[in-house]
Design a protein around this motif. Structure first.
Motif, PDB file in Angstrom:
ATOM      1  N   ALA A 144      -9.329   2.835  -7.736  1.00 54.15           N
ATOM      2  CA  ALA A 144     -10.343   1.909  -7.558  1.00 54.15           C
ATOM      3  C   ALA A 144      -9.842   0.326  -8.229  1.00 54.15           C
ATOM      4  N   ILE A 145      -9.993  -0.682  -7.502  1.00 61.14           N
ATOM      5  CA  ILE A 145      -9.589  -2.162  -8.238  1.00 61.14           C
ATOM      6  C   ILE A 145     -10.963  -2.842  -8.344  1.00 61.14           C
ATOM      7  N   ASN A 146     -11.149  -3.436  -9.579  1.00 65.93           N
ATOM      8  CA  ASN A 146     -12.296  -4.204  -9.858  1.00 65.93           C
ATOM      9  C   ASN A 146     -13.390  -3.467  -9.367  1.00 65.93           C
ATOM     10  N   ASP A 147     -13.444  -1.969  -9.686  1.00 66.48           N
ATOM     11  CA  ASP A 147     -14.670  -1.170  -9.567  1.00 66.48           C
ATOM     12  C   ASP A 147     -14.815  -0.698  -8.092  1.00 66.48           C
ATOM     13  N   SER A 148     -14.151  -1.545  -7.106  1.00 65.61           N
ATOM     14  CA  SER A 148     -14.176  -0.901  -5.547  1.00 65.61           C
ATOM     15  C   SER A 148     -13.133  -0.158  -5.224  1.00 65.61           C
ATOM     16  N   SER A 149     -13.836   1.111  -4.768  1.00 63.64           N
ATOM     17  CA  SER A 149     -13.044   2.173  -4.314  1.00 63.64           C
ATOM     18  C   SER A 149     -11.888   1.802  -3.482  1.00 63.64           C
ATOM     19  N   ILE A 150     -10.669   2.218  -3.254  1.00 61.80           N
ATOM     20  CA  ILE A 150      -9.561   1.976  -2.360  1.00 61.80           C
ATOM     21  C   ILE A 150      -9.086   3.323  -1.812  1.00 61.80           C
ATOM     22  N   ALA A 151      -9.583   4.655  -2.313  1.00 66.04           N
ATOM     23  CA  ALA A 151      -9.017   5.895  -2.012  1.00 66.04           C
ATOM     24  C   ALA A 151      -9.493   6.130  -0.479  1.00 66.04           C
ATOM     25  N   ASN A 152      -8.363   6.664   0.152  1.00 66.90           N
ATOM     26  CA  ASN A 152      -8.855   7.231   1.574  1.00 66.90           C
ATOM     27  C   ASN A 152      -9.879   6.019   2.285  1.00 66.90           C
ATOM     28  N   THR A 153      -9.200   4.728   2.231  1.00 67.03           N
ATOM     29  CA  THR A 153      -9.813   3.686   2.984  1.00 67.03           C
ATOM     30  C   THR A 153      -8.860   2.969   3.966  1.00 67.03           C
ATOM     31  N   GLY A 154      -7.656   3.637   4.036  1.00 69.24           N
ATOM     32  CA  GLY A 154      -6.591   2.900   5.139  1.00 69.24           C
ATOM     33  C   GLY A 154      -6.140   1.639   4.526  1.00 69.24           C
ATOM     34  N   ILE A 155      -6.174   1.430   3.356  1.00 67.22           N
ATOM     35  CA  ILE A 155      -5.620   0.198   2.637  1.00 67.22           C
ATOM     36  C   ILE A 155      -4.208  -0.053   2.892  1.00 67.22           C
ATOM     37  N   LYS A 156      -3.738  -1.358   3.203  1.00 72.50           N
ATOM     38  CA  LYS A 156      -2.401  -1.453   3.389  1.00 72.50           C
ATOM     39  C   LYS A 156      -1.647  -2.168   2.272  1.00 72.50           C
ATOM     40  N   ASN A 157      -0.345  -2.288   2.275  1.00 70.00           N
ATOM     41  CA  ASN A 157       0.333  -2.916   1.430  1.00 70.00           C
ATOM     42  C   ASN A 157      -0.022  -4.581   1.086  1.00 70.00           C
ATOM     43  N   SER A 158      -0.412  -5.230   2.235  1.00 71.32           N
ATOM     44  CA  SER A 158      -0.739  -6.835   2.087  1.00 71.32           C
ATOM     45  C   SER A 158      -2.071  -6.700   1.288  1.00 71.32           C
ATOM     46  N   ASP A 159      -2.901  -5.673   1.587  1.00 70.48           N
ATOM     47  CA  ASP A 159      -4.419  -5.638   0.891  1.00 70.48           C
ATOM     48  C   ASP A 159      -4.195  -5.389  -0.474  1.00 70.48           C
ATOM     49  N   VAL A 160      -3.137  -4.596  -1.096  1.00 70.29           N
ATOM     50  CA  VAL A 160      -2.989  -4.277  -2.601  1.00 70.29           C
ATOM     51  C   VAL A 160      -2.538  -5.533  -3.140  1.00 70.29           C
ATOM     52  N   LEU A 161      -1.498  -6.219  -2.550  1.00 72.96           N
ATOM     53  CA  LEU A 161      -0.880  -7.620  -3.056  1.00 72.96           C
ATOM     54  C   LEU A 161      -2.087  -8.394  -3.187  1.00 72.96           C
ATOM     55  N   ASP A 162      -2.774  -8.746  -2.350  1.00 72.47           N
ATOM     56  CA  ASP A 162      -4.175  -9.743  -2.451  1.00 72.47           C
ATOM     57  C   ASP A 162      -4.888  -9.262  -3.645  1.00 72.47           C
ATOM     58  N   LYS A 163      -5.360  -8.149  -3.735  1.00 74.82           N
ATOM     59  CA  LYS A 163      -5.948  -7.684  -5.046  1.00 74.82           C
ATOM     60  C   LYS A 163      -5.315  -7.864  -6.074  1.00 74.82           C
ATOM     61  N   LEU A 164      -4.236  -7.549  -6.444  1.00 73.08           N
ATOM     62  CA  LEU A 164      -3.347  -7.184  -7.627  1.00 73.08           C
ATOM     63  C   LEU A 164      -2.640  -8.571  -8.031  1.00 73.08           C
ATOM     64  N   LYS A 165      -2.325  -9.450  -7.044  1.00 73.18           N
ATOM     65  CA  LYS A 165      -1.608 -10.760  -7.652  1.00 73.18           C
ATOM     66  C   LYS A 165      -2.615 -11.441  -7.841  1.00 73.18           C
ATOM     67  N   GLY A 166      -2.510 -12.661  -8.597  1.00 75.42           N
ATOM     68  CA  GLY A 166      -3.298 -13.609  -8.969  1.00 75.42           C
ATOM     69  C   GLY A 166      -2.873 -14.498 -10.102  1.00 75.42           C
ATOM     70  N   GLN A 167      -3.679 -15.616 -10.518  1.00 67.83           N
ATOM     71  CA  GLN A 167      -3.314 -16.531 -11.689  1.00 67.83           C
ATOM     72  C   GLN A 167      -3.068 -16.084 -12.903  1.00 67.83           C
ATOM     73  N   ILE A 168      -2.033 -16.214 -13.376  1.00 68.06           N
ATOM     74  CA  ILE A 168      -1.391 -15.440 -14.810  1.00 68.06           C
ATOM     75  C   ILE A 168      -2.705 -16.108 -15.787  1.00 68.06           C
ATOM     76  N   GLY A 169      -3.233 -14.895 -16.458  1.00 70.75           N
ATOM     77  CA  GLY A 169      -4.181 -15.080 -17.387  1.00 70.75           C
ATOM     78  C   GLY A 169      -5.609 -14.703 -17.152  1.00 70.75           C
ATOM     79  N   THR A 170      -5.707 -14.462 -15.585  1.00 66.47           N
ATOM     80  CA  THR A 170      -6.772 -13.717 -15.056  1.00 66.47           C
ATOM     81  C   THR A 170      -6.770 -12.316 -15.163  1.00 66.47           C
ATOM     82  N   LYS A 171      -8.142 -11.550 -15.198  1.00 66.13           N
ATOM     83  CA  LYS A 171      -8.058 -10.104 -15.517  1.00 66.13           C
ATOM     84  C   LYS A 171      -8.317  -9.206 -13.999  1.00 66.13           C
TER      85      LYS A 171
END
Length: 540
Positions: A144-171
């Protein structure tokens, strides 16, 4: 159909690498600063009025509805493509990701991952990065990322990058399943600076010979290079093999700074010249720490741009030996020009010249299929042998010591090394196109972490770990079942040792990163071993 040995197999493996470098915008060389205080726009407005009229007529009268913004978006690339092969347009949505490798970092959590059987796996954690500080471990399954389940959802690499990358200092909040403890854990991670390394490997490959693999020229490259060579000097390095194979280039200044490390004070490194910017000279200083170290530079057909600046400076100043194959031949300089909507163009504003005065840009223009160069080299045998008769048609220049060198088509090595086709097969090519190696290696490491922890470092692993025939057979079955890659009798026979080496290198990479991979690969790298033999025969 039986798998046959052929040069096509080699081309099939290596051509995607060249293509990926081109698509990734690797052949970018800059930045030039204008030496004029005011930009003078085109005084003749007729062309602009004409273009505006065409766009207006399309918007008003075209049979189907159109988007004016989209028309502009598609028109700009067409204009630039007619100038030269390297002037380009970057839409606003792509600019950040295109710039990240050149900036040398991005904001993120600092993990490497893969999606395996619809599960997001942490393959490794960046040393001293945000995730390591938070307690994330290699082998964790992110569910899960930000309490949203990603297991067995067909998530793609681009989706992961969109969720994990971000402005430095954000959580970002990440929930993982830790297999070794059979428990679910949550971590709040503050995004930080995640480096994109230029130096992928720096290691001693004999008692006094250092090896340094450089993969790009970005903002932090010079400082990375200096830190890496300082460590090699502390280990007794007296000779260096600088590996620029497959390095598509980057910024101009890091190339100048690296060449400066090897050259005597006041030596010409490179100069650029353009209609708008005039001529700009770059000379070496007295700051170099490697001026007295024996040097060999390895290049190949994918070494371009800033890589060719370094190789050309070393060659023209008779400072070291260039080994390998003819480089890419990119001698044009692009300047980044930001546009008001967040997009940008990279416009060719100058050519660069090596110290002897040669521009190594290969021909382009009407009647030339610029992107077919690699295949042309394959077809005419340039990857496998050096045809000296073809050099006679090129413009000749002299190095500082009076040796003949050639312009108009890349850097020609002082010693040619043919492309190694040993063990090549269509089966190996199919495996290389797929994620089979990385997935299998991660699975093996994930199941055997405790046993593999007995190896203290990559060197001991390389000496002691063997890919058994049973493990090889397991991989063949995995590739067949998971990726439908059918083995052939010839492929299994001809490519077995290469496949075993690749499996071992991928396992080492999971455990020790790129340094682990190169420790394994270097042992069987024939081009590197030829360079090692050559440098060991040179007396300081």
């Amino acid at each position: 159909m039986e798998d046959k040995p052929s040069k096509q197999g080699t081309a099939a493996i290596l051509y995607p690498l060249l293509l990926s470098l081109i698509l990734a915008g690797g052949y970018y060389l800059g930045t030039l600063h204008t030496n004029k205080t005011q930009v003078e726009y085109i005084s003749n407005q007729n062309g602009l009025i004409k273009l505006n009229r065409v766009l207006n007529e399309i918007e008003l009268k075209y049979v189907d509805s159109t988007s004016p913004d989209q028309l502009v978006e598609t028109s700009i690339p067409g204009i630039l493509q007619n100038l030269d092969p390297h002037s380009s347009y970057i839409p606003a949505k792509n600019l950040s990701s295109m710039d990240e490798p050149l900036k040398g970092s991005f904001g993120g959590v600092g993990i490497r991952f893969m999606i395996l059987r619809d599960t997001l796996m942490v393959t490794s954690v960046i040393e001293s990065g945000p995730s390591e500080r938070a307690g994330i471990l290699a082998g964790d399954r992110i569910i899960a990322i930000n309490d949203s389940s990603i297991a067995n959802t067909g998530i793609k690499n681009s989706d992961v990058l969109d969720k994990l990358k971000g402005q430095i200092g954000t959580k970002v909040r990440i929930t993982v399943y830790r297999k070794m403890n059979n428990e679910t854990m949550s971590f709040e991670i503050m995004r930080g600076r995640v480096p994109i390394k230029s130096v992928e490997s720096a290691q001693m490959i004999s008692s006094d010979v250092g090896y340094l693999k450089l993969v790009r020229f970005s903002e932090p490259t010079a400082s990375e290079f200096a830190a890496a060579t300082d460590k090699l000097l502390e280990k007794g390095m007296n000779k260096l093999i600088l590996d620029l194979r497959d390095n598509g280039g980057g910024y101009l200044q890091p190339a100048v700074d690296i060449a400066d490390q090897f050259l005597k004070d006041g030596s010409m490194i490179v100069y650029t010249e353009g209609r708008y910017n005039g001529r700009m000279n770059h000379f070496s200083s007295n700051r170099g720490k490697l001026k007295d170290k024996t040097l060999i530079v390895l290049i190949n057909e994918n070494s371009a741009s800033a890589s060719e600046i370094v190789a050309g400076a070393i060659q023209d100043n008779d400072r070291g030996l260039i080994m390998g194959r003819q480089s890419f031949g990119k001698g044009l300089v692009q300047e980044p020009i930001p546009l008001s909507d967040g997009s940008a163009i990279r416009l060719t504003v100058a050519r660069y010249y090596t110290p002897s005065g040669r521009c190594i840009q290969r021909p382009y223009g009407k009647g030339i299929d610029y992107d077919a160069d690699y295949l042309d080299r394959y077809k005419n045998g340039a990857l496998y042998s050096l045809d000296s008769s073809k050099l006679e048609n090129l413009e000749q220049f002299e190095t500082r010591g009076g040796r003949i060198v050639y312009g108009g088509g890349g850097i020609f090595p002082d010693r040619f090394i043919p492309l190694d086709t040993t063990g090549v097969s269509s089966y190996l090519s199919d495996l290389s196109y797929s994620p089979a190696f990385s997935e299998f290696a991660f699975g093996y490491v994930d199941e055997n972490r405790k046993a593999l922890s007995a190896f203290q470092d990559a060197e001991s692993f390389d000496r002691l770990f063997m890919v058994s025939n049973a493990l090889f057979d397991d991989f063949v079955s995995f590739a067949k079942e998971s990726h439908e890659i059918q083995p052939t009798a010839y492929g299994l026979s001809a490519s077995k040792e290469r496949i075993k080496t690749r499996i071992k290198a991928q396992i080492a990479g999971n455990l020790w990163g790129n340094e682990g991979m190169y420790t394994v690969f270097n042992r069987t790298d024939r081009e590197l071993n030829q360079a090692l033999q050559a440098i060991e025969s040179i007396n300081n």
